[in-house]
Design a protein around this motif. Structure first.
Motif, PDB file in Angstrom:
ATOM      1  N   ILE A 288     -59.549 110.701 -36.596  1.00  0.00           N
ATOM      2  CA  ILE A 288     -59.850 110.959 -35.070  1.00  0.00           C
ATOM      3  C   ILE A 288     -60.906 109.764 -34.595  1.00  0.00           C
ATOM      4  O   ILE A 288     -60.846 109.211 -33.444  1.00  0.00           O
ATOM      5  CB  ILE A 288     -60.279 112.479 -34.903  1.00  0.00           C
ATOM      6  N   MET A 289     -62.014 109.568 -35.480  1.00  0.00           N
ATOM      7  CA  MET A 289     -63.164 109.041 -34.820  1.00  0.00           C
ATOM      8  C   MET A 289     -63.050 107.693 -35.009  1.00  0.00           C
ATOM      9  O   MET A 289     -63.578 107.083 -34.053  1.00  0.00           O
ATOM     10  CB  MET A 289     -64.336 109.597 -35.601  1.00  0.00           C
ATOM     11  N   PHE A 290     -62.418 107.117 -35.850  1.00  0.00           N
ATOM     12  CA  PHE A 290     -62.448 105.407 -35.996  1.00  0.00           C
ATOM     13  C   PHE A 290     -61.730 104.824 -34.845  1.00  0.00           C
ATOM     14  O   PHE A 290     -62.244 103.903 -34.304  1.00  0.00           O
ATOM     15  CB  PHE A 290     -62.121 105.031 -37.521  1.00  0.00           C
ATOM     16  N   PRO A 291     -60.529 105.224 -34.574  1.00  0.00           N
ATOM     17  CA  PRO A 291     -60.018 104.493 -33.439  1.00  0.00           C
ATOM     18  C   PRO A 291     -60.810 104.570 -32.100  1.00  0.00           C
ATOM     19  O   PRO A 291     -61.026 103.672 -31.402  1.00  0.00           O
ATOM     20  CB  PRO A 291     -58.790 105.162 -33.291  1.00  0.00           C
ATOM     21  N   ALA A 292     -61.480 105.705 -32.080  1.00  0.00           N
ATOM     22  CA  ALA A 292     -62.357 105.841 -30.829  1.00  0.00           C
ATOM     23  C   ALA A 292     -63.662 104.835 -30.915  1.00  0.00           C
ATOM     24  O   ALA A 292     -63.809 104.272 -29.811  1.00  0.00           O
ATOM     25  CB  ALA A 292     -62.710 107.142 -30.513  1.00  0.00           C
ATOM     26  N   TYR A 293     -64.126 105.050 -32.060  1.00  0.00           N
ATOM     27  CA  TYR A 293     -65.294 104.164 -32.327  1.00  0.00           C
ATOM     28  C   TYR A 293     -64.897 102.655 -32.222  1.00  0.00           C
ATOM     29  O   TYR A 293     -65.700 101.871 -31.446  1.00  0.00           O
ATOM     30  CB  TYR A 293     -65.958 104.384 -33.685  1.00  0.00           C
ATOM     31  N   MET A 294     -63.854 102.242 -32.595  1.00  0.00           N
ATOM     32  CA  MET A 294     -63.469 100.679 -32.414  1.00  0.00           C
ATOM     33  C   MET A 294     -63.149 100.310 -30.968  1.00  0.00           C
ATOM     34  O   MET A 294     -63.610  99.433 -30.642  1.00  0.00           O
ATOM     35  CB  MET A 294     -62.184 100.512 -33.154  1.00  0.00           C
ATOM     36  N   LEU A 295     -62.788 101.258 -30.343  1.00  0.00           N
ATOM     37  CA  LEU A 295     -62.219 100.994 -28.821  1.00  0.00           C
ATOM     38  C   LEU A 295     -63.593 100.623 -28.219  1.00  0.00           C
ATOM     39  O   LEU A 295     -63.717 100.106 -27.179  1.00  0.00           O
ATOM     40  CB  LEU A 295     -61.370 101.899 -28.215  1.00  0.00           C
ATOM     41  N   TYR A 296     -64.650 101.768 -28.485  1.00  0.00           N
ATOM     42  CA  TYR A 296     -65.886 101.648 -27.709  1.00  0.00           C
ATOM     43  C   TYR A 296     -66.663 100.404 -28.100  1.00  0.00           C
ATOM     44  O   TYR A 296     -67.596 100.222 -27.409  1.00  0.00           O
ATOM     45  CB  TYR A 296     -66.777 102.977 -28.086  1.00  0.00           C
ATOM     46  N   THR A 297     -66.439 100.024 -29.350  1.00  0.00           N
ATOM     47  CA  THR A 297     -67.465  98.749 -29.804  1.00  0.00           C
ATOM     48  C   THR A 297     -66.686  97.420 -29.666  1.00  0.00           C
ATOM     49  O   THR A 297     -67.164  96.242 -30.130  1.00  0.00           O
ATOM     50  CB  THR A 297     -67.879  98.976 -31.103  1.00  0.00           C
ATOM     51  N   LEU A 298     -65.501  97.309 -29.121  1.00  0.00           N
ATOM     52  CA  LEU A 298     -64.654  96.224 -28.955  1.00  0.00           C
ATOM     53  C   LEU A 298     -65.352  94.928 -28.825  1.00  0.00           C
ATOM     54  O   LEU A 298     -65.150  93.961 -29.507  1.00  0.00           O
ATOM     55  CB  LEU A 298     -63.549  96.397 -28.205  1.00  0.00           C
ATOM     56  N   ASP A 299     -66.084  95.202 -27.700  1.00  0.00           N
ATOM     57  CA  ASP A 299     -66.744  93.785 -27.142  1.00  0.00           C
ATOM     58  C   ASP A 299     -67.928  93.443 -27.962  1.00  0.00           C
ATOM     59  O   ASP A 299     -68.516  92.398 -27.788  1.00  0.00           O
ATOM     60  CB  ASP A 299     -67.045  93.957 -25.835  1.00  0.00           C
ATOM     61  N   GLU A 300     -68.375  94.237 -29.185  1.00  0.00           N
ATOM     62  CA  GLU A 300     -69.463  93.726 -29.818  1.00  0.00           C
ATOM     63  C   GLU A 300     -69.165  92.582 -30.449  1.00  0.00           C
ATOM     64  O   GLU A 300     -69.855  91.589 -30.877  1.00  0.00           O
ATOM     65  CB  GLU A 300     -69.932  94.571 -30.963  1.00  0.00           C
ATOM     66  N   ASP A 301     -67.814  92.321 -30.919  1.00  0.00           N
ATOM     67  CA  ASP A 301     -67.285  91.240 -31.912  1.00  0.00           C
ATOM     68  C   ASP A 301     -65.834  91.130 -31.438  1.00  0.00           C
ATOM     69  O   ASP A 301     -65.222  91.843 -32.589  1.00  0.00           O
ATOM     70  CB  ASP A 301     -67.988  91.375 -33.213  1.00  0.00           C
ATOM     71  N   LEU A 302     -65.461  90.578 -30.517  1.00  0.00           N
ATOM     72  CA  LEU A 302     -64.029  90.596 -30.226  1.00  0.00           C
ATOM     73  C   LEU A 302     -63.139  89.721 -31.262  1.00  0.00           C
ATOM     74  O   LEU A 302     -62.069  90.333 -31.892  1.00  0.00           O
ATOM     75  CB  LEU A 302     -63.593  90.121 -28.857  1.00  0.00           C
ATOM     76  N   GLU A 303     -63.831  88.729 -31.823  1.00  0.00           N
ATOM     77  CA  GLU A 303     -63.218  87.916 -32.844  1.00  0.00           C
ATOM     78  C   GLU A 303     -62.811  88.710 -33.854  1.00  0.00           C
ATOM     79  O   GLU A 303     -61.699  88.443 -34.471  1.00  0.00           O
ATOM     80  CB  GLU A 303     -64.132  86.642 -33.141  1.00  0.00           C
ATOM     81  N   ARG A 304     -63.740  89.559 -34.640  1.00  0.00           N
ATOM     82  CA  ARG A 304     -63.655  90.556 -35.434  1.00  0.00           C
ATOM     83  C   ARG A 304     -62.423  90.991 -35.355  1.00  0.00           C
ATOM     84  O   ARG A 304     -61.641  91.316 -36.410  1.00  0.00           O
ATOM     85  CB  ARG A 304     -64.940  90.996 -35.923  1.00  0.00           C
ATOM     86  N   PHE A 305     -62.418  91.787 -34.333  1.00  0.00           N
ATOM     87  CA  PHE A 305     -61.492  92.970 -33.875  1.00  0.00           C
ATOM     88  C   PHE A 305     -59.957  92.109 -33.849  1.00  0.00           C
ATOM     89  O   PHE A 305     -58.917  92.664 -34.186  1.00  0.00           O
ATOM     90  CB  PHE A 305     -61.583  93.912 -32.811  1.00  0.00           C
ATOM     91  N   TYR A 306     -60.044  91.041 -33.365  1.00  0.00           N
ATOM     92  CA  TYR A 306     -58.805  90.064 -33.173  1.00  0.00           C
ATOM     93  C   TYR A 306     -58.174  89.639 -34.581  1.00  0.00           C
ATOM     94  O   TYR A 306     -57.033  89.927 -34.923  1.00  0.00           O
ATOM     95  CB  TYR A 306     -59.105  88.868 -32.265  1.00  0.00           C
ATOM     96  N   ARG A 307     -59.255  89.396 -35.428  1.00  0.00           N
ATOM     97  CA  ARG A 307     -58.711  88.826 -36.857  1.00  0.00           C
ATOM     98  C   ARG A 307     -58.308  90.228 -37.454  1.00  0.00           C
ATOM     99  O   ARG A 307     -57.259  89.928 -38.289  1.00  0.00           O
ATOM    100  CB  ARG A 307     -60.117  88.515 -37.384  1.00  0.00           C
ATOM    101  N   LEU A 308     -58.623  91.378 -37.266  1.00  0.00           N
ATOM    102  CA  LEU A 308     -58.274  92.373 -38.230  1.00  0.00           C
ATOM    103  C   LEU A 308     -56.815  92.844 -37.638  1.00  0.00           C
ATOM    104  O   LEU A 308     -55.975  93.291 -38.425  1.00  0.00           O
ATOM    105  CB  LEU A 308     -59.220  93.920 -37.613  1.00  0.00           C
ATOM    106  N   ALA A 309     -56.543  92.905 -36.423  1.00  0.00           N
ATOM    107  CA  ALA A 309     -55.358  93.045 -35.420  1.00  0.00           C
ATOM    108  C   ALA A 309     -54.260  92.171 -36.241  1.00  0.00           C
ATOM    109  O   ALA A 309     -53.202  92.446 -36.702  1.00  0.00           O
ATOM    110  CB  ALA A 309     -55.557  92.856 -34.241  1.00  0.00           C
ATOM    111  N   THR A 310     -54.550  90.700 -36.188  1.00  0.00           N
ATOM    112  CA  THR A 310     -53.644  89.922 -36.744  1.00  0.00           C
ATOM    113  C   THR A 310     -53.259  89.654 -38.207  1.00  0.00           C
ATOM    114  O   THR A 310     -52.366  89.592 -38.424  1.00  0.00           O
ATOM    115  CB  THR A 310     -53.932  88.442 -36.007  1.00  0.00           C
TER     116      THR A 310
END
Ligand code: NZQ
Ligand code: ZN
Length: 391
Positions: A288-310
């Motif tokens: 429950i909590m991790f997807p919400a935490y990730m959405l909230y902190t997305l802009d801290e390091d967009l490159e990292r989330f982009y890398r995770l997604a791809t």
């Protein structure tokens, strides 16, 4: 990469029928009188208990037993275990079960030689200077306690769920036979998968730059867990998938994926208050909590989330719409958790809105007013993350 000290002294004995070796291992680690610690009875039902007792008898190893550890283990059984161990002059604690049993065993091991209240360790008023050696036979891949320095216990009277760690509590040995996990209800297999994934995320989401080796090891481990998890949805007795999950659970939390970087651990803090209030399964709370935490902190390091997604979730690259790609990665994580049968919103987890103030009070007690390394958060931020997780 930051300087680091990696210490993981546990001897892992992995594979089919390896629980047969427990007697020899205990002998090798000079155990004379063992506390056999276990949970609510799954090991008796599966026959593992009988095999362990036979192995102890075959080696003439004396033992006393204490069962009854429940998920989200509580302080009262720890007090009982400390008392019993002192009376019986126990010199080795053998945990047979999952994270809850192992954590309870570590708490007993730390408490036996301590004059004060063992809860002082969890209150961070004392550090462990001496502990009984601990060994484990793991029956559920999830918490990673079989290779970690950590233990998490709930003080029942005021619902405080707290962790502490000491290298003295790292198990001397951990026996991991993937076949022992066939008897798990799928719910607990799934929750374990979420927990180990979360242990990687807590380290992967870091502001430390240039830790590419650890990033790639983390991504490969995530991919392996997700592939094996998908396989287990259809074929829960697939040995290779079980084996992958078992070893991944250990790797995710023995420290190797956190070296050279600052770790986070906010999401575990957000979850622990849920398991404290609702006795929620730890992995379910994290789903429950991790997807919400990730959405909230997305802009801290967009490159990292982009890398995770791809890299991990197979979202096609699109350099013009990095944020959309990153969000799609988080949506795919959520979809995977749903496919595992996990709740992904607080509503699905049967959390009540009127309990938010209690949850926030416990959070402040445990984490203070500000926390987090990946993103510095306040209590208001935490409240917003809980709200984001609502539906
Ligand atoms: O109690 P029994 O009857 O054995 O049943 C257990 C329990 O109900 C059952 N189970 C375990 N192995 C089984 C089985 N049932 C059938 N067949 C088997 N082979 O599964 C249920 C859950 O067991 P539990 O030990 O609670 O699971 P898990 O390993 O997920 O541990 C969760 C606890 O670990 C803490 C969590 O907060 C939670 O309290 N954590 C500990 C950490 C650490 N020490 O490093 C880190 C983690 O982040 C986590 O916080
Ligand atoms: Zn965890």
């Amino acid at each position: 990469m930051e300087n680091f000290n990696f210490y993981s002294p546990t001897e892992f004995v992995f594979g089919k029928e390896t629980e047969r070796e427990v007697g020899h291992l205990l002998k090798r680690f000079n155990a004379n009188k063992v506390l056999l610690h276990y949970g609510g009875g799954s090991i008796i039902k599966s026959g593992l208990y009988d095999r362990v007792v036979k192995a102890l008898n075959d080696e003439n190893i004396d033992y006393v037993e204490l069962g009854g550890v429940r998920p989200n283990p509580i302080d009262s059984l720890v007090y009982e275990g400390i008392k019993l161990s002192r009376e019986e002059a126990v010199d080795f604690v053998l945990a047979v079960g999952g994270g809850s049993v192992i954590d309870s065993a570590k708490a007993i091991a730390a408490g036996v030689h301590y004059d004060g209240d063992f809860w002082d360790f969890y209150d961070h008023k004392a550090v462990v200077n001496k502990a009984l050696p601990v060994g484990t036979i793991l029956t559920i891949p999830a918490a990673g306690s079989e290779g970690s320095s950590a233990t998490v216990i709930t003080k029942e009277s005021d619902r405080l769920k707290r962790g502490m760690g000491s290298n003295l509590l790292r198990p001397k040995f951990s026996i991991i036979n993937p076949e022992l996990t066939y008897t798990l209800p799928f719910w607990h297999t799934a929750a374990g998968i979420v927990d180990m994934i979360s242990h990687i995320f807590e380290r992967y989401l870091s502001q430390t730059q240039d830790v590419i080796l650890t990033d790639r090891l983390s991504e490969s481990t995530l991919i392996s867990i997700i592939e094996a998890g998908r396989k287990l949805i259809d074929e829960p007795n697939d040995y290779e998938a079980r084996a992958t999950i078992c070893w991944a659970g250990t790797i995710a939390h023995n420290g190797i994926l956190g070296v050279g970087r600052e770790e986070d651990w906010v999401t575990h803090g957000l979850e622990h208050q849920l398991s404290a209030v609702y006795d929620m399964t730890h992995g379910a709370g994290l789903a429950i909590m991790f997807p919400a935490y990730m959405l909230y902190t997305l802009d801290e390091d967009l490159e990292r989330f982009y890398r995770l997604a791809t890299t991990v979730f197979g979202v096609p690259s699109n350099h013009y719409h990095k944020k959309a790609v990153a969000i799609e990665g988080i949506q795919r994580l959520k979809a995977f958790y749903r496919a595992l049968g996990m709740p992904v919103t607080l509503q699905e987890g049967n959390v009540k809105k009127e309990d938010f103030p209690t949850i926030m009070t416990l959070l402040e007690k445990n984490m203070g007013k500000t926390f987090g390394n990946f993103k510095k958060l306040t209590l208001e931020d935490a409240q917003k993350i809980y709200e984001l997780a609502w539906e």
